[in-house]
Design an enzyme around this catalytic site. Sequence first.
Site, PDB file in Angstrom:
ATOM      1  N   SER A   1       0.846  -1.181   0.000  1.00 43.26           N
ATOM      2  CA  SER A   1       0.000   0.000   0.000  1.00 43.26           C
ATOM      3  C   SER A   1       0.889   1.242   0.000  1.00 43.26           C
ATOM      4  CB  SER A   1      -0.952  -0.039   1.193  1.00 43.26           C
ATOM      5  OG  SER A   1      -2.000   0.893   1.028  1.00 43.26           O
TER       6      SER A   1
ATOM      7  N   ASP B   1      -8.738  -5.123  -5.619  1.00 45.24           N
ATOM      8  CA  ASP B   1      -8.299  -3.995  -4.809  1.00 45.24           C
ATOM      9  C   ASP B   1      -8.578  -2.661  -5.498  1.00 45.24           C
ATOM     10  OD1 ASP B   1      -6.974  -2.258  -3.093  1.00 45.24           O
ATOM     11  OD2 ASP B   1      -4.967  -2.797  -3.834  1.00 45.24           O
TER      12      ASP B   1
ATOM     13  N   HIS C   1      -6.195  -6.183  -1.674  1.00 49.09           N
ATOM     14  CA  HIS C   1      -5.109  -5.288  -1.279  1.00 49.09           C
ATOM     15  C   HIS C   1      -3.997  -6.066  -0.573  1.00 49.09           C
ATOM     16  CE1 HIS C   1      -3.778  -1.189  -0.856  1.00 49.09           C
ATOM     17  NE2 HIS C   1      -3.668  -1.258   0.460  1.00 49.09           N
TER      18      HIS C   1
END
Length: 505
Positions: free
Chosen positions: A183, A448, A473
């Site tokens: 991320s 995601d 994710h």
Amino acid sequence: MTNKMAAAPVRCFQNFLLIISVITLTQAWIPRNFRGRPKGGMLGAPKTTKYRGDLPSEMWFNQQRLDHFNGADLRTWSQRYFVNDTFYKDGGPIFLMIGGEGTADPIWMVEGAWIDYARQHSAICFMVEHRYYGKSHPVKDLSLDNLKYLSSRQALADLAYFVQFMRQKFNLPTNKIISFGGSYSGSLSAWLRAKYPFLVDGAVATSAPIHAQLNFKEYLGVVVSSLATTGDQCSIEIYIATKTIYSYLQDDDGRKKLKDMFYLCDSIDANNQMDIANLFTNLAGNFEGVVQYNKDNRAFEGAVGTNITIDTLCGIMGDESVGTSLQRYAAVNKLLLDTYSQKCMDFKYDKMISDLKKTDWNSSASEGGRQWTYQTCAEFGWFQSSDLVEQPFGISFPVNFSCSQCADIFEKEFTCSAISANIDDSNRYYGDYGIKVTKVVFPNGSIDPWHAMGILHDLSEDAPAIYINGTAHCANMYPASPDDNEELKQSRITISNLIGKWLAT
């Protein structure tokens, strides 16, 4: 585990108590999912599937610089990090896990795909906590004046400074370094390689948003596409429920019904458009949070909600026995309230802003909500708005709503145009989609929503993208599961092979 280089280990149970205390602390008016970030950060903790021993203890780098870009500022602070040398053999590589917008959890030192890679490549593992998050407090509080030292650029300079310290302290003068992140910290991993190629020999940038953008309306677009993996009916029912909510908001009786059905903490003020925007944001957030982490393998002691999937929510929305579309929408909300032990849904805008304005390190905002909000306002945007036409969650939280939050929380002229200028500066600095890097891999999952801001096609033979259908994710970072699809399994093999290639050249 025998950790030859770390101090006395911390018990798993102690870590569990810490997590519970943080969760308890943050049960305030800040939403469970805020600006794409769940409480705790966007990279959750993996499940301890195999390991039942002690975790590495926290260590401290006491000479980290506060401001790397002002040579006259000699102030320093203590940054937290962890070490695991279990798999290390002389001459082996250094693996560097980069902390993101949450507390660095030592469970990552014994679990996750990178630990498998460390075993395969005889690496020593370090994890460094991001400044301003977790226990890494460079300043006395989170006042706006102190937040000026919170930026991705300062964080990258922290890592470069830490690498020099670490090489000397642990006698690793020439060992090659591979960085890891997921991320936002995945972005940092790619940017570290781009900005400090002489310090880092390769980077894994998982689910990394590389393009900064003010109006991230594509986020809901991916949510809708992900819900559609169960069929079109799910979004249709959400759309009908949303239209019904708008009609109920028009009179006192309807607003009272909504309060009761959705277990709202307060009555609805029809004249307060910020409250209405927050209500619709939170209802959409019920689906956004589940989609973002759908069917990953991140459950751990003390975690909740990992068993709720897209199938769960769309199963409720398609179940006529539950009642009308609105009643099904309310049932989804009740499921998530119960799952997270919340008695009611907080949607009052002023109370949320009041919480996010708190500056004390012991406040609910210090868990990361205030810090991440500041970074999105000052650097990245990524405001998940309702401005996309073809989505079923209503039109009540346009991009201006997020810009207003920036201005209200920080009492600063954070207009949309000012934030856009900050975003343009970030894209110029890092290279945007045209980032010039080698020896970086960009894995992303199709489920995601953040993949819309990532690298989805190879930049070059030496900077490949891995697009993993059916995963969410950071899914490739979590421990392997028998339920992993073939593309996810292959992605981990590909990444390990790339690391081997980079270490050999």
